[in-house]
Structures are given as C-alpha cells and as structure tokens.
Write an enzyme that holds these catalytic residues in place. Structure first.
Site, PDB file in Angstrom:
ATOM      1  N   LYS A 121      31.831  40.540  32.011  1.00  0.00           N
ATOM      2  CA  LYS A 121      31.380  39.439  32.304  1.00  0.00           C
ATOM      3  C   LYS A 121      29.791  39.482  32.005  1.00  0.00           C
ATOM      4  CE  LYS A 121      33.941  37.900  36.225  1.00  0.00           C
ATOM      5  NZ  LYS A 121      34.025  37.454  37.712  1.00  0.00           N
ATOM      6  N   LYS A 205      43.564  38.064  28.082  1.00  0.00           N
ATOM      7  CA  LYS A 205      44.329  37.562  29.328  1.00  0.00           C
ATOM      8  C   LYS A 205      44.081  36.271  29.339  1.00  0.00           C
ATOM      9  CE  LYS A 205      40.882  38.272  33.080  1.00  0.00           C
ATOM     10  NZ  LYS A 205      40.702  38.582  34.271  1.00  0.00           N
ATOM     11  N   LYS A 208      40.052  31.335  33.197  1.00  0.00           N
ATOM     12  CA  LYS A 208      39.426  30.310  33.417  1.00  0.00           C
ATOM     13  C   LYS A 208      38.375  30.259  32.385  1.00  0.00           C
ATOM     14  CE  LYS A 208      39.987  30.986  38.398  1.00  0.00           C
ATOM     15  NZ  LYS A 208      39.484  31.455  39.681  1.00  0.00           N
TER      16      LYS A 208
HETATM   17  P1  TYM Z   1      40.442  35.500  40.400  1.00  0.00           P
HETATM   18  O1  TYM Z   1      40.028  34.370  41.485  1.00  0.00           O
HETATM   19  O2  TYM Z   1      39.837  35.793  39.194  1.00  0.00           O
HETATM   20  O3  TYM Z   1      42.237  35.469  40.439  1.00  0.00           O
HETATM   21  C1  TYM Z   1      42.977  35.294  41.249  1.00  0.00           C
HETATM   22  C2  TYM Z   1      44.246  36.106  41.224  1.00  0.00           C
HETATM   23  O4  TYM Z   1      44.675  35.896  39.927  1.00  0.00           O
HETATM   24  C3  TYM Z   1      45.167  36.984  39.107  1.00  0.00           C
HETATM   25  N1  TYM Z   1      44.946  36.484  37.647  1.00  0.00           N
HETATM   26  C4  TYM Z   1      45.910  36.944  36.931  1.00  0.00           C
HETATM   27  N2  TYM Z   1      47.259  37.634  36.967  1.00  0.00           N
HETATM   28  C5  TYM Z   1      48.042  37.381  35.899  1.00  0.00           C
HETATM   29  N3  TYM Z   1      47.731  37.206  34.677  1.00  0.00           N
HETATM   30  C6  TYM Z   1      46.438  36.721  34.311  1.00  0.00           C
HETATM   31  N4  TYM Z   1      45.892  36.324  33.346  1.00  0.00           N
HETATM   32  C7  TYM Z   1      45.442  36.455  35.737  1.00  0.00           C
HETATM   33  N5  TYM Z   1      44.337  35.799  35.621  1.00  0.00           N
HETATM   34  C8  TYM Z   1      43.895  36.174  36.933  1.00  0.00           C
HETATM   35  C9  TYM Z   1      44.106  37.842  39.718  1.00  0.00           C
HETATM   36  O5  TYM Z   1      44.388  39.508  39.237  1.00  0.00           O
HETATM   37  C10 TYM Z   1      43.944  37.437  41.104  1.00  0.00           C
HETATM   38  O6  TYM Z   1      45.020  38.221  41.870  1.00  0.00           O
HETATM   39  N6  TYM Z   1      38.486  39.739  42.567  1.00  0.00           N
HETATM   40  C11 TYM Z   1      39.516  38.763  42.669  1.00  0.00           C
HETATM   41  C12 TYM Z   1      39.527  37.758  43.954  1.00  0.00           C
HETATM   42  C13 TYM Z   1      39.235  38.741  45.294  1.00  0.00           C
HETATM   43  C14 TYM Z   1      40.446  39.531  45.827  1.00  0.00           C
HETATM   44  C15 TYM Z   1      39.596  40.219  46.907  1.00  0.00           C
HETATM   45  C16 TYM Z   1      41.377  39.767  45.403  1.00  0.00           C
HETATM   46  C17 TYM Z   1      38.182  39.078  46.079  1.00  0.00           C
HETATM   47  N7  TYM Z   1      38.453  39.695  46.898  1.00  0.00           N
HETATM   48  C18 TYM Z   1      40.571  41.047  47.742  1.00  0.00           C
HETATM   49  C19 TYM Z   1      42.407  40.663  46.438  1.00  0.00           C
HETATM   50  C20 TYM Z   1      41.928  41.185  47.461  1.00  0.00           C
HETATM   51  C21 TYM Z   1      39.505  37.503  41.717  1.00  0.00           C
HETATM   52  O7  TYM Z   1      38.551  37.443  40.991  1.00  0.00           O
HETATM   53  O8  TYM Z   1      40.435  37.054  41.518  1.00  0.00           O
END
Ligand code: TYM
Length: 343
Positions: A121, A205, A208
């Site tokens: 990032k 991947k 967004k």
């Molecule tokens: P975030 O908001 O980026 O994404 C939410 C969830 O979507 C999954 N994801 C994907 N899975 C498969 N293929 C993809 N291309 C893809 N893009 C996103 C992410 O793995 C995620 O599960 N750090 C986390 C948010 C978070 C979190 C937590 C998760 C904060 N605290 C505690 C679990 C436990 C995140 O940025 O998700």
C-alpha cells in the site's frame, strides 16, 4: 508448576471485519461475506465494520457513516442475520482501541516491518503514510482478541495479518504468565473464492483500488454490467481443460473457473468436467448467468436495506451494545493481568 491450563480452553467464537471504504466486490463476497453466512447457524459470530481501519487512509468525513451503513446493508443482503450474528461498527466499541494500545507494547517493530500489505500500500511513499496504516495489523489483532475469537473467516490476502495476531496472542500469554488467556486464532481461508483475481489480469487480486472498474464485479453492479464485465474478462485462445493440473500457467482461466466453482458450490474439478473442451464463447455466458443469478438478488436487497437507514442504524446500535458486553470484560481482564492501578 503453574496450575493454569497451557492452552486456551474457552468457547469458540468467530470474528471477522470488512472495511467501509468503497463498494464491495465479488472477492469480498466469496472470500468473506459468503463464509460469514455459512458460519452463523452453528457458531457464535461477530462481524465488524472496521471504520477505524478505513481511516488509516483518508476518508471523507461526510461519507464515512454512510459507507458504514452501505457495508451493513451488504452484510444483511448477503444473508447475515442480526438475530444470529452480531453486526456493528468498530468505532462504537472502545475495547478495540484500548487493546490495540496494549498490543502496541507487545508487538515488535521487526514484526510490523515484515508486513507485505503495508509495503504494497505504501510503495515508495512509506514516510508519508499515516502511523495508523503501519500499525493497522496490531489493531486487527486487537479486533480479534478483544472477543477471544478462535476462528477468523477471511480471504487469502489476510493470512499474514492472522499470523501476526497469533504471534501477539502467544507473546502476551507468555510475557504476562497468562497461559491460555488468549486463544491463537485460526484463519478460515480454504475453499474456492479465497483469492479471486482481477478479471483483467489473473496475476493481481480483485481489488477495490484497481483503477479499472472492468477488473472487478461490484455488489452494486446491475445484471447488464455484470454480463458485460464477464464478456470482457481476459481469457485465452484455448478451451476449458479436462484436469485441474492443466490450469497451471493459465491464471485468467483458472480464475474464471474458480469463480464459477465458488458461486455454484462445486469443486474446480467438477466445473472442468462440465465444461471440458468448450471455448470461452460458451463458458463466459454460463458464468455471466450464474454471477447474475447469485449477485443481482444481493444488489436488489442491499438497495432495499439502504432505503431504510434508520433500521440499519438500529441494528448497528444493538450490535455495538452486544459487542461491548463481550469485549469490555475481556479488556478489563487484560488491565488486571498487566497490573494497572485500580480501586
Ligand atoms: P477488506 O475490507 O480489505 O476485505 C474484506 C474481506 O474480503 C477479503 N477479500 C478477498 N477475498 C478473496 N479474493 C479477493 N480478491 C479479496 N479481496 C478482499 C479479505 O481477505 C477480507 O476477508 N484487514 C481486513 C479487515 C479487518 C479484519 C479484522 C479481518 C480488520 N480487522 C479482523 C478479519 C479480522 C481487510 O482489509 O479487509
């Protein structure tokens, strides 16, 4: 010898979080939301809209609360049931930030320096990034452990952050002679949809932040747009192979087959058996139809939920109270374990 159990023996709990930054896409749905729904019937589940994580990069204050409602609507439309699972915004439960501070004093700088997501990032601009973005994985560990969550459904991109959460839990238990106080949370990653790739480049991947909207299917896309994006998705001049090993070296084909498998609940092998020998002129329309069948109802329901923001707010407020009831006593125990003054 200590008579405390060496390992966590408390109840199982599922926790996961999604950031309210931009609209959700098929990767978020297959990697996270779909699993949230599958788990809620026979597990104690807590699903958080991680707005504190979102503000590690700039978020427009006028938009933030609505973005949170938007993710809540996506949870509900995907099938998360507030009668079965807790849904709430992270910023409303103070335990997250308090525990994150204690964990800042447990985690080591070397551990954070290894986090690839920060490097990705920040790129060459790491000096100009917020301290929050660097510290992001520590807050994530606090999210999970303030509920003593044992299982965390996430996409594959979160694997390293989950390993850090386990390291922090283990070091806390060890440093404070509190064996088994925190569980070592297990990621639930496996299965189709754990890593959905860009429709334009099978080696990146789905994300967004990709500048091309054609690279992803958003949960807000209508049926025509979904069909158009699948039609324009990168594939190759070959046909659908017979065996999974033959997907090797064909990342775009592998991704499209994987999406079909994840949406239909079949294995990659079953999808290959069904379509082996067919070209993309046949496979893409079938995939588009399946995508529309699964995603369009979610989009419609989401819009229906969003037309009643007060109801969303009531669900989130109830969820925040329920989440605080679990999290506050756990952070209270952490304070005692660390030896802070109290009356
Ligand atoms: P975030 O908001 O980026 O994404 C939410 C969830 O979507 C999954 N994801 C994907 N899975 C498969 N293929 C993809 N291309 C893809 N893009 C996103 C992410 O793995 C995620 O599960 N750090 C986390 C948010 C978070 C979190 C937590 C998760 C904060 N605290 C505690 C679990 C436990 C995140 O940025 O998700």
């Amino acid at each position: 010898m200590s008579d405390k159990p060496a390992e966590y023996t408390g109840p199982e709990r599922v926790f996961s979080g999604v950031q309210p930054s931009g609209s959700l896409h098929l990767g978020n749905y297959l990697g996270a939301l779909k699993k949230f729904v599958d788990l809620q019937d026979d597990h104690d589940c807590v699903y958080c809209i991680v707005d504190l994580h979102a503000v590690t990069v700039w978020q427009e204050p006028k938009e933030l609360a609505n973005q949170t409602r938007h993710i809540a609507a996506a949870f509900l439309a995907a099938g998360v049931d507030p009668a079965k699972a807790i849904i709430y915004p992270q910023s409303r439960v103070r335990a997250h930030t308090e525990l994150a501070w204690y964990f800042n004093c447990v985690a080591r700088i070397g551990w954070l320096n290894r986090m690839t997501q920060f490097k990705d990032k920040a790129g060459k601009n790491s000096e100009k990034m917020s301290v929050g973005l660097y510290d992001y994985p520590v807050l994530q560990a606090a999210d999970i452990l303030t509920f003593k969550a044992t299982h965390v459904p996430v996409g594959e991109d979160q694997k390293q952050h989950l390993e850090l959460s386990r390291d922090i839990a283990a070091k806390f238990n060890n440093d404070f002679d509190a064996p088994g106080f925190f569980p070592l949370p297990e990621p639930l990653i496996k299965g189709p949809g754990a890593r959905v790739m860009s429709l334009k480049d099978g080696s990146n991947k789905m994300s967004k932040s990709d500048p091309s909207d054609l690279s992803r299917i958003n949960l807000t896309d209508d049926a025509d747009l979904i069909a158009k994006k699948i039609r324009k998705a990168k594939s190759d001049a070959g046909v659908i192979p017979e065996a999974v090993e033959e997907l090797e070296g064909r990342p775009e084909v592998s991704n499209l087959v994987g999406i079909y498998a994840a949406l239909s609940g079949k294995s990659d092998a079953d999808v290959l058996t069904e379509f082996a020998g067919q070209g993309f002129g046949a496979f893409k329309p079938a995939l588009a139809e399946l995508c529309v069948e699964k995603i369009a109802p979610i989009t419609q329901l989401m819009n229906r939920y969003l037309s009643d923001p007060e109801e969303i707010d009531r669900i989130l407020a109830r969820g925040a109270d329920a989440a605080s009831e679990i999290a506050d006593p756990i952070v209270g125990d952490v304070r005692d374990i660390m030896g802070f003054w109290k009356v």
